[in-house]
Design a protein around this motif. Structure first.
Motif, PDB file in Angstrom:
ATOM      1  N   ALA A  95     -13.122  37.650   1.948  1.00  0.00           N
ATOM      2  CA  ALA A  95     -12.088  39.046   2.614  1.00  0.00           C
ATOM      3  C   ALA A  95     -11.230  38.328   2.730  1.00  0.00           C
ATOM      4  N   GLY A  96     -10.572  37.269   3.101  1.00  0.00           N
ATOM      5  CA  GLY A  96      -9.068  36.643   2.939  1.00  0.00           C
ATOM      6  C   GLY A  96      -8.234  36.685   1.955  1.00  0.00           C
ATOM      7  N   VAL A 149      -7.802  40.204   1.110  1.00  0.00           N
ATOM      8  CA  VAL A 149      -6.373  41.232   2.022  1.00  0.00           C
ATOM      9  C   VAL A 149      -5.239  40.546   1.079  1.00  0.00           C
ATOM     10  N   PHE A 172      -4.222  42.017  -1.922  1.00  0.00           N
ATOM     11  CA  PHE A 172      -4.129  43.289  -2.017  1.00  0.00           C
ATOM     12  C   PHE A 172      -2.289  43.100  -1.801  1.00  0.00           C
ATOM     13  N   ILE A 173      -2.048  42.367  -0.491  1.00  0.00           N
ATOM     14  CA  ILE A 173      -0.700  42.402   0.455  1.00  0.00           C
ATOM     15  C   ILE A 173       0.077  40.826  -1.576  1.00  0.00           C
ATOM     16  N   SER A 221      -4.781  33.754  -0.085  1.00  0.00           N
ATOM     17  CA  SER A 221      -5.740  34.110   0.346  1.00  0.00           C
ATOM     18  C   SER A 221      -6.362  33.010   1.656  1.00  0.00           C
ATOM     19  N   GLY A 247      -4.342  35.702   4.160  1.00  0.00           N
ATOM     20  CA  GLY A 247      -5.285  36.712   4.138  1.00  0.00           C
ATOM     21  C   GLY A 247      -6.393  36.625   4.957  1.00  0.00           C
ATOM     22  N   VAL A 262      -7.263  38.418   9.102  1.00  0.00           N
ATOM     23  CA  VAL A 262      -8.556  39.185   8.416  1.00  0.00           C
ATOM     24  C   VAL A 262      -8.847  38.158  10.491  1.00  0.00           C
TER      25      VAL A 262
END
Length: 95
Positions: free
Chosen positions: A42-43, A46, A49-50, A71, A74, A78
């Motif tokens: 998930a990190g 995220v 996406f950032i 990562s 992110g 999370v």
């Protein structure tokens, strides 16, 4: 066979990123092996996406996971969001 290799690499990458993020984040996070792996994956998403939102696009039109640093960033986000949500959820309960 390439798909299986991709899945295994995401699992290993997620586990390593999750472990690094848990070591860097202050305090105790009670997570098991699977949750740490999901945290890292998930990190990475995220962080990807950032970096995508900041304009870093390795392939135009394709969304990909981030590199190591983003990562980890992110994954830290999370962890912070997860701990904030769990604290907020338990703050309203009477014990």
């Amino acid at each position: 066979m390439a798909t299986l290799g991709t899945i295994i690499s995401w699992i290993v990458f997620g586990l390593v990123i999750g472990l690094i993020a848990r070591m860097l984040y202050p305090g105790r996070q009670s997570m098991g092996f699977f949750a740490t792996m999901l945290l890292g994956i998930a990190g990475s998403l995220v962080g990807g996406f950032i970096s995508w939102a900041m304009g870093f696009r390795p392939e135009e039109g394709a969304f990909r996971g981030a590199g190591w640093i983003m990562s980890i960033v992110g994954a830290l986000i999370v962890v912070w969001l997860g701990l904030a949500a769990s604290t907020r959820g338990s703050a309203g309960r009477l014990t």
